[in-house]
Design an enzyme around this catalytic site. Structure first.
Site, PDB file in Angstrom:
ATOM      1  N   TYR A  28      -3.393  -0.157   9.875  1.00  0.00           N
ATOM      2  CA  TYR A  28      -3.212  -0.533   8.464  1.00  0.00           C
ATOM      3  C   TYR A  28      -1.797  -0.200   8.002  1.00  0.00           C
ATOM      4  CZ  TYR A  28      -4.625  -0.820   3.492  1.00  0.00           C
ATOM      5  OH  TYR A  28      -4.744  -1.141   2.151  1.00  0.00           O
ATOM      6  N   SER A  42       0.832  -1.202   0.000  1.00  0.00           N
ATOM      7  CA  SER A  42       0.000   0.000   0.000  1.00  0.00           C
ATOM      8  C   SER A  42       0.866   1.251   0.000  1.00  0.00           C
ATOM      9  CB  SER A  42      -0.871  -0.005   1.262  1.00  0.00           C
ATOM     10  OG  SER A  42      -1.416   1.277   1.535  1.00  0.00           O
TER      11      SER A  42
HETATM   12  C1  GCO Z   1      -6.899   5.108   3.146  1.00  0.00           C
HETATM   13  C2  GCO Z   1      -7.026   4.242   1.918  1.00  0.00           C
HETATM   14  C3  GCO Z   1      -5.662   3.661   1.572  1.00  0.00           C
HETATM   15  C4  GCO Z   1      -5.767   2.949   0.249  1.00  0.00           C
HETATM   16  C5  GCO Z   1      -4.516   2.250  -0.164  1.00  0.00           C
HETATM   17  C6  GCO Z   1      -3.439   3.238  -0.460  1.00  0.00           C
HETATM   18  O1  GCO Z   1      -7.761   5.042   4.016  1.00  0.00           O
HETATM   19  O2  GCO Z   1      -5.913   5.872   3.184  1.00  0.00           O
HETATM   20  O3  GCO Z   1      -7.962   3.215   2.116  1.00  0.00           O
HETATM   21  O4  GCO Z   1      -5.270   2.814   2.604  1.00  0.00           O
HETATM   22  O5  GCO Z   1      -6.782   2.007   0.294  1.00  0.00           O
HETATM   23  O6  GCO Z   1      -4.120   1.331   0.807  1.00  0.00           O
HETATM   24  O7  GCO Z   1      -2.334   2.508  -0.947  1.00  0.00           O
END
Ligand code: GCO
Length: 261
Positions: free
Chosen positions: A157, A144
């Site tokens: 995340y 990501s």
């Molecule tokens: C967020 C997005 C990101 C994208 C992606 C970026 O909330 O910033 O969901 O996480 O999905 O992962 O690369």
């Protein structure tokens, strides 16, 4: 273009029932791969299998949670017995929890780490057993922008996707000698159900991302197909431990003022 052919190859895409996973699975199918799709939701899997079959791809589906080591082991064994060896694994299944770190429950943080980082570890080891025996394999981890950058509300995340970048490099280090290539794809901001809440018109974040992306748009899931086929094919046999960012140029720039075109 035989270099990019996936004929006679079997590709497993975890969470390949929608969004980026489905777009990547379609790319792999178009290149000739047989598809194995995993999901935790029977209704989503049923609908996805109909879709792939309608496109002419030989496809099978299995229901299990990649964080459940026992279920994952049982299903990978079943897949390799019923369908055949897994030549390509795309660790795509993932979740996100958008909440400030000070507000997020620790169990929510742990769940994101479990699905987005521990799951790929579990799945990679399970398919690597056969790849080591066959001295060939491709593992592609879906990273990501958050493998490189932080932003408000996505601490779990970002921690998981940053860890997934380094897991990619470490597995590449350990398994290159078996002719297994472990690489990653780092999608930028794509128009999917996962980003739908932050893409709505009028949401400042929507304008921010369009301005922050030199290409000036959200990614289309089909924009990932070429990169996943490349990393799944002979064309990438000497590429290992790399994260290929498909981000419209975001990581190339500090961005520009809103009034600058
Ligand atoms: C967020 C997005 C990101 C994208 C992606 C970026 O909330 O910033 O969901 O996480 O999905 O992962 O690369």
């Amino acid at each position: 273009m035989d270099l990019f052919s996936l004929a006679n190859k079997r590709a497993m895409v975890t969470g390949g029932t929608h969004g980026l996973g489905m777009a990547m699975a379609e790319g792999l199918g178009e290149a000739g791969a047989e598809l194995v799709i995993t999901s935790t939701t029977p209704s989503k899997l049923e609908s996805a299998l109909k879709h792939y079959t309608s496109k002419g791809y030989k496809t099978s589906g299995y229901i299990f949670d990649v964080t459940d080591e026992k279920a994952a082991a049982e299903n990978v064994e079943k897949i390799e017995r019923e369908v055949g060896p897994v030549d390509i694994l795309v660790n795509n299944a993932g979740i996100i929890k958008r909440e400030l770190a000070l507000d997020m429950a620790v169990e929510d943080f742990r769940r994101v780490i479990d699905v987005d980082l521990v799951g790929p570890f579990i799945m990679s080891r399970l398919v690597a057993k056969g790849m080591v025996e066959r001295k060939a394999g491709k593992i592609i981890n879906i990273c990501s922008m958050m493998s490189e950058l932080g932003r408000n509300n996505v601490s779990a995340y970002a921690a998981a996707k940053g860890g997934l970048k380094m897991l990619t490099r470490n597995l590449a280090t350990e398994w290159a000698k078996y002719n297994i290539q472990v690489n990653g794809i780092g999608p930028g901001y794509f128009a999917t159900s996962q980003t739908a809440p932050i893409r709505v018109d009028g949401n400042p974040f929507n304008e921010f991302i369009i301005n922050r992306t030199p290409t000036g748009r959200w990614g289309d899931p089909e924009d990932l197909a070429g990169t996943v086929v490349f990393l799944a094919s002979r064309a990438s046999d000497f590429v290992n431990g790399q994260i290929v960012y498909v981000d419209g140029g975001i990581l190339a720039t500090i961005g520009k003022p809103a009034n600058e075109k």
